[in-house]
Design an enzyme around this catalytic site. Structure first.
Site, PDB file in Angstrom:
ATOM      1  N   ASP A  63      29.456  68.297 -43.318  1.00 42.94           N
ATOM      2  CA  ASP A  63      29.244  68.566 -44.488  1.00 42.94           C
ATOM      3  C   ASP A  63      29.718  69.185 -45.736  1.00 42.94           C
ATOM      4  O   ASP A  63      30.454  69.778 -45.435  1.00 42.94           O
ATOM      5  CB  ASP A  63      27.602  69.425 -44.363  1.00 42.94           C
ATOM      6  CG  ASP A  63      28.268  70.619 -43.670  1.00 42.94           C
ATOM      7  OD1 ASP A  63      29.382  70.851 -42.814  1.00 42.94           O
ATOM      8  OD2 ASP A  63      27.656  71.640 -44.441  1.00 42.94           O
ATOM      9  N   GLU A  64      29.423  67.997 -46.586  1.00 46.50           N
ATOM     10  CA  GLU A  64      29.542  68.792 -48.165  1.00 46.50           C
ATOM     11  C   GLU A  64      31.486  68.686 -48.148  1.00 46.50           C
ATOM     12  O   GLU A  64      32.227  70.306 -48.593  1.00 46.50           O
ATOM     13  CB  GLU A  64      29.524  70.457 -48.353  1.00 46.50           C
ATOM     14  CG  GLU A  64      27.779  70.859 -48.468  1.00 46.50           C
ATOM     15  CD  GLU A  64      27.693  72.078 -49.296  1.00 46.50           C
ATOM     16  OE1 GLU A  64      26.772  72.612 -49.900  1.00 46.50           O
ATOM     17  OE2 GLU A  64      28.023  73.125 -47.982  1.00 46.50           O
ATOM     18  N   VAL A  65      31.712  67.837 -47.880  1.00 47.92           N
ATOM     19  CA  VAL A  65      33.747  67.662 -47.896  1.00 47.92           C
ATOM     20  C   VAL A  65      33.852  67.973 -49.359  1.00 47.92           C
ATOM     21  O   VAL A  65      32.575  66.985 -50.446  1.00 47.92           O
ATOM     22  CB  VAL A  65      34.058  66.205 -47.208  1.00 47.92           C
ATOM     23  CG1 VAL A  65      35.289  66.059 -47.863  1.00 47.92           C
ATOM     24  CG2 VAL A  65      33.821  66.444 -45.685  1.00 47.92           C
TER      25      VAL A  65
END
Lengths: 587, 591
Positions: B346-348
């Protein structure tokens, strides 16, 4: 015997070595100053030398003038200081640690000018604390024993370390609160709290230099206070025998308050919020045990502002017989010079349910006249006992049911505001009354946890909108510590008017609180108000709100409260404390 | 002497109880129900509403040699015999007697367990159905289940039927039960703040009381790396909050075993390639942008280095990344028998990778950030699958607006996507793309929301007084998710029946920016119980209407029972409401 002294010396050298290592690693950290902090921040705290720390002698003692409550407080703080061994999450970045045990601090010497001053509103809480560098004696000077207790708290926060205790030295503190009234309301009617929960709360208040425990003892839901003259009120109106406060419990709480410099201000809410009285005296309570908001009726015809109906009937002479017995007992139980008489949320529908009131109204009487009759019959009685009466603002400001100012002598009346933020504070002052601020938009700690009503249709929505706004409760959202910290309770008032604001109180109403969540709901958010009312919420030099730099200090203080047994909720990941400034926002 | 004394006091107690039964009830009870949370799919209580005493020598007969079932049986036997739950409501139908008084039944002597498939492992989709029959004419009750895990659910139900001192139990009761969704989970983040092993076990214990079956353990993240791994001891040694804030292999074993004893799977999440700042303490060379300020002044939102303070992403272009990462996976797979492995993703955050010179040159040679992520997934996904694991990723890996992989590299056979954004819309996107979904919508299932922001120096709070415009409690996912919001969420909303089968279930989540052991129980319970019931037996009554209204009193009662079982659940109403059923309801459309 000989190695008894060798081992501590080795430990000492080792710990100082570790300390130095830590200092090296955090010396560059900005923001939090040197890491020596006191909550609430003192008015003046200045270093007379470069910041340094001294050893606290293992035989450290507090020399206190003999005084029943101060001596008790001094003993308590001595124990705390010697046993706490607080380990700061961010090691104080001191320049110098005095390692010579010959100059360790041996004594804190307390001087009090006026030992006899009682704990009452406006008592002088000023103190000065001087901890000279490399000296064996520190001095705490105060006008009153209550100020000395504040100074003891400050001193305790300046000590840390394990195994050896260190104390900040080369330090001068002058301190005095901005507001005389710094309180917390706990509602023990909607849910019950044990005596220990209350004592722990008062203890935590004293850590935060707060001085008023406003005890909202009774309400419609239960009447937990056992009164010698009216024992049935609790016997029949409490949640059960195990959920009552006996006269001995009250005495214990009041005495505990005195040893902590915290006044215990009782509230017996009336004439509204009295449904629980009907269990013993159904004849004096109108609309008791009715459904609060009948189907098909308008909001204006509700019987109560929330479930739990019942108002005392001002037209029944027996009402005053009972109420005067109650007041009499409460005044005997609580030495406090303020008496909170409630008078919030008079709901027309409830009084209108009563036939004698109906005929009074149909003969041209008004609901406000009814309230005037009630206030006119009770306020003088309370004042007769040398009490100042605190009422909720509603008694004067309610749109429908209110009394004329002539019924509320200004010298004997204080109004507590909870609606409309600064506007109502101003209205109270403009009317010539002193004010205590408990704005629900800023100071209500129970808000934002959803509504407690059953079968509430606001939750029954079509997907996919999560529009039960603001956490669902009437006063949502949750009041963050920043919201509380930033509130200026004298906003919009002239300097002269602002003097009429005695202070503020955060409030924990107990619809959705009980002992399980007491500490997490109260702390550290209450600490935010405690600092704002003690020394303000602005930077002394720039005048800018100082919540930004308060974050790290409050976080640290939260951990210290937890280690002192107060279950305060976390405000940041531990990582933020370990990496000062890295969790800030700069946008 | 002692023996006869005991039997006399039992007789006295029995007589006393029978007298109680004969005393006419103060209030007539209309809707007589037995409350079990989560509500069983089918529960019938014979019309006479009889109660029996639980015999003091009551036993649970389980002839099976199954360590986890045996552990559960002895645990429940102790609970059943010692709990003596007293319903908070004096008007509870169980405490009031119905009129006319029912004839007494013989004390219940035993509960017999029958299991068809003793060796079914605790995996996703395992059969958890059970039937429980407590007859009114025999002193023996029967619990029949397909698997030991279903038997554990039935034991929980039975334990909730027992109450009072002396203990009594309704008889003439038949329960058939079976969860609607096989995946009923709870996510705990142990990286942002640390929780002790005792806290985790208490949470698993509370989950089992709510018939939940997946503890999703978000073990690592940027703030700390508390998991002590034999092949990579440096990660925890340097990346944890301290020696006293780590999970040793023995701790993990204890937690996994405890989960099995409670019918709760323990799914590990090792979030990557984002959320890996803590890895840089041991391996700075494999982490880009580590230890940098998360959102530098003068930079735009899209140039942030992390979604929140605590920067760092594994560098997909450094071969050493995979060397370390594979050691981690290999260790984790050995420690956790669970066939699902959560790999995060998530949330790269573009800004973080862009700080690295090798990634910069890759990008300036025409490469894209999505290609960088694809490289990472291609190097790691097959490796995890080769260890016989199904990989769970956060939805971002496919749905992120900027950095995402092509669905061709995520075989739906081995991939499950967990949704957290945009409510039902993203659930639909996931199943439309052919993947199985686990629902953790932040709008409904995030338990940490609404407690204010945790950022320091946040200017949203610096406002003129008089305007309390920090709406919704200040945090990004505010407001606080009430139990009703959670209870009412339909996780398959807008899906066809066919597509709905791809939704495995849901997980409530406690992210730990503002949570730690002091608030753990009050943040989780009873709100997680709301999801537990909605996923077990639904949130609607037989007529298809949402049943949260009638659930209020039951949940309130269940909250009090959880508290007495040692779970610090928060109150949802004043005690007065429990004592005065219906009086705290709202009957109007809105207030």
């Amino acid at each position: 015997m000989p190695h008894g002294s060798v081992i501590p010396a080795i430990i000492l050298i080792f710990s100082l070595f570790i300390l130095k290592l830590c200092i090296a690693s955090v010396a560059s950290a900005g923001g939090g100053g040197n890491g020596i902090n006191v909550w609430p921040k003192p008015r003046i705290m200045s270093w007379t030398t470069q910041p340094r720390a001294n050893l606290l002698s293992p035989s450290f003692a507090i020399s206190s003038p003999k005084h029943f409550y101060l001596s008790s407080a001094a003993n308590r703080y001595l124990k705390l200081i010697k046993n706490e061994h607080h380990q700061p999450l961010v090691t104080p970045s001191l320049i110098n640690i005095t390692t010579s045990s010959s100059s360790a601090l041996h004594t804190l010497f307390i001087t009090v000018e006026s030992l006899l001053t009682p704990l009452q509103h406006g008592v002088n809480e000023t103190y000065t604390l001087s901890i000279p560098a490399d000296a064996s004696i520190a001095n705490l000077t105060a006008h009153t024993v209550w100020g000395a207790m504040r100074g003891l708290e400050t001193f305790s926060q300046l000590v840390w370390g394990k195994p050896n205790l260190l104390v900040a030295s080369g330090l001068y503190v002058w301190d005095s609160p901005l507001f005389a009234h710094r309180g917390l309301i706990l509602d023990t009617s909607r849910n019950y709290y044990g005596v220990d929960d209350i004592l722990r709360t008062i203890k935590a208040m004293s850590f935060n230099k707060m001085n008023v425990f406003h005890w909202h003892i009774t309400d419609s839901h239960s009447f937990p206070l056992v009164l010698p003259s009216e024992p049935d009120l609790a016997a029949k109106g409490s949640y059960g025998h195990d959920m009552q406060y006996s006269p001995d419990d009250v005495k214990k709480i009041v005495e505990f308050g005195l040893t902590h410099g915290v006044r215990v201000l009782p509230e017996i809410d009336s004439p509204g919020h009295t449904g629980s009285w009907a269990e013993a005296y159904p004849e004096i309570v109108t609309c008791a045990n009715k459904f609060w908001w009948p189907a098909e009726s308008n909001w204006t015809n509700r019987l109560a502002s929330e479930p739990g109906t019942g108002h005392l009937n001002p037209l029944n002479p027996k009402t005053y017989k009972i109420l005067k017995n109650v007041i009499n007992d409460v005044v005997n139980l609580f030495p406090e010079a303020f008496y909170h008489a409630g008078a919030d949320e008079i709901i027309p529908g409830c009084w209108k349910a009563d036939s004698t009131i109906q005929s009074f109204l149909s003969n041209g009487g008004t609901l406000s006249q009814l309230l005037e009759k009630f206030v006119g019959s009770t306020l003088p009685y309370i004042v007769f006992f040398n009490r100042t009466v605190v009422y909720w603002e509603d008694v004067l400001l309610d749109d429908n049911v209110n009394v004329r100012p002539s019924f509320l002598p200004k010298e004997h009346t204080i109004l507590q505001t909870w609606n409309n933020g600064p506007n109502n504070t101003k209205r109270i002052i403009d009317a010539g009354y002193r004010a205590i601020v408990s704005s629900s938009e800023f100071y209500y700690l129970d808000c934002g946890h959803g509504d407690f009503l059953g079968n509430d249709s606001q939750y029954d929505q079509l997907q996919p909108s999560s529009s039960a706004n603001n956490g669902g409760s009437w006063c949502g959202p949750f009041k963050t510590w920043q919201t509380i910290y930033d509130y200026d309770i004298t906003y919009g008032l002239s300097e002269e008017e602002a003097k009429m604001v005695l202070g503020g109180e955060v409030a924990l109403w107990s619809e959705q609180a009980d002992p399980k969540v007491l500490d997490v709901r109260l702390w550290p958010r209450t600490s935010a108000m405690a600092e704002t009312l003690w020394s303000g919420n602005r930077d002394e030099e720039t005048g800018i709100k100082r919540y930004a730099q308060a974050t790290d200090r409050l976080n640290e203080w939260r951990y210290r409260m937890v280690s002192r047994g107060v279950g305060a909720e976390p405000i940041q990941p531990l990582w933020c404390l370990r990496n000062p400034g890295m969790c800030n926002t700069v946008h | 002497m002692v023996r006869s004394h005991t039997s006399i006091s039992n007789v006295v107690a029995l007589i006393f109880f029978l007298v109680l039964l004969i005393i006419p009830s103060v209030q007539s009870t209309t809707a007589t129900t037995i409350d079990v949370w989560p509500k069983p799919r089918l529960l019938r209580w014979a019309p006479l509403h009889q109660l029996s005493l639980l015999s003091p020598s009551f036993t649970i007969a389980s002839p099976y040699d199954h360590p986890h079932l045996s552990s559960a049986v002895s645990r429940y036997l102790t609970l059943i015999k010692t709990e003596h739950h007293l319903p908070s409501s004096v008007n509870n139908p169980l405490t009031a007697t119905s009129s006319p008084p029912p004839p007494p039944s013989p004390p219940l002597q035993s509960l017999h367990i029958f299991i068809h498939r003793l060796h079914a492992p605790l995996h996703h989709g395992v059969n958890e159905s059970y039937t429980l029959h407590v007859p009114n004419d025999r002193p023996t009750a029967n619990l029949t289940a397909e698997t030991p895990w279903g038997a554990m659910r039935g034991l929980e139900t039975f334990s909730q039927l027992v109450w009072g001192r002396p203990s009594r139990v309704p008889v003439g009761v038949y329960v058939w039960d079976d969860p609607i969704f096989p995946h009923r989970g709870l996510l705990l983040d142990t990286s942002r703040n640390y929780y002790g092993v005792g806290d985790i076990m208490r949470t698993i214990y509370a989950m089992s009381a709510n018939k939940m079956n997946v503890f999703h353990w978000h073990i690592t993240d940027s703030p700390s790396f508390p998991l002590n791994l034999p092949s990579e001891p440096g990660l925890a040694a340097k990346g944890s909050y301290g020696d006293d804030m780590q999970y040793s292999p023995d701790d993990v074993k204890k937690i996994v075993e405890f989960g099995l004893d409670h019918g709760v799977r323990v799914i590990p999440e090792i979030d990557s390639p984002g959320h890996t700042g803590s890895w840089a303490e041991a391996y700075p060379e494999i982490v880009t942008c580590a230890n940098m300020f998360w959102w530098p002044a003068e930079s735009k939102g899209e140039d942030k280095l992390a979604a929140e303070p605590g920067t760092g992403q594994l560098n997909p272009l450094n071969p050493k990344t995979y060397q370390v990462f594979k050691n981690v996976i290999s260790d984790v797979v050995k420690m956790f028998p669970e066939p699902f492995f959560h790999a995060g993703a998530d949330e790269v955050t573009p800004g973080c990778w862009k700080t690295d010179p090798t990634i910069q040159s890759f990008l300036s040679n025409g490469g894209s950030l999505s290609q960088v992520l694809e490289k990472f997934v291609n190097e790691t996904f097959p490796y995890i699958v080769s260890l016989n694991r199904t990989v769970i990723y956060w939805e971002d890996v496919l749905l992120d607006g900027v950095v995402k992989v092509d669905s061709s590299i995520l075989d739906p056979k081995y991939t499950i996507l967990q949704t957290w954004n945009n409510g039902p819309n993203n659930t639909k996107k996931i199943v439309d793309a052919g993947y199985r979904a686990i629902v953790s919508s932040a709008d409904y299932y995030y338990l940490d929301c609404g407690h204010g922001g945790f950022l320091g120096n946040d200017s949203q709070y610096d406002q003129l007084v008089g305007s309390d415009t920090v709406s919704n409690g200040g945090s990004w996912c505010a407001p606080f998710k009430t139990w009703q919001t959670i209870y009412n969420y339909d996780i398959t909303y807008g899906l066809s029946e066919e597509k709905a089968t791809l939704v495995l279930g849901g997980e409530v989540a406690l992210w730990s920016e503002q949570a730690d052991p002091t608030v753990l129980d009050s943040r989780l319970w009873p709100r997680a119980s709301a999801m537990a019931e909605a996923l077990w037996s639904g949130n609607r009554d037989e007529t298809g209407k949402k049943r949260y209204a009638e659930a209020t009193d039951r949940l309130n009662e269940w909250r009090h029972r959880m508290v007495s079982r040692g779970i610090g659940a928060e109150p949802i109403q004043p005690l007065w409401c429990v004592r005065n059923p219906g009086m705290c309801n709202a009957v109007h459309a809105s207030i």
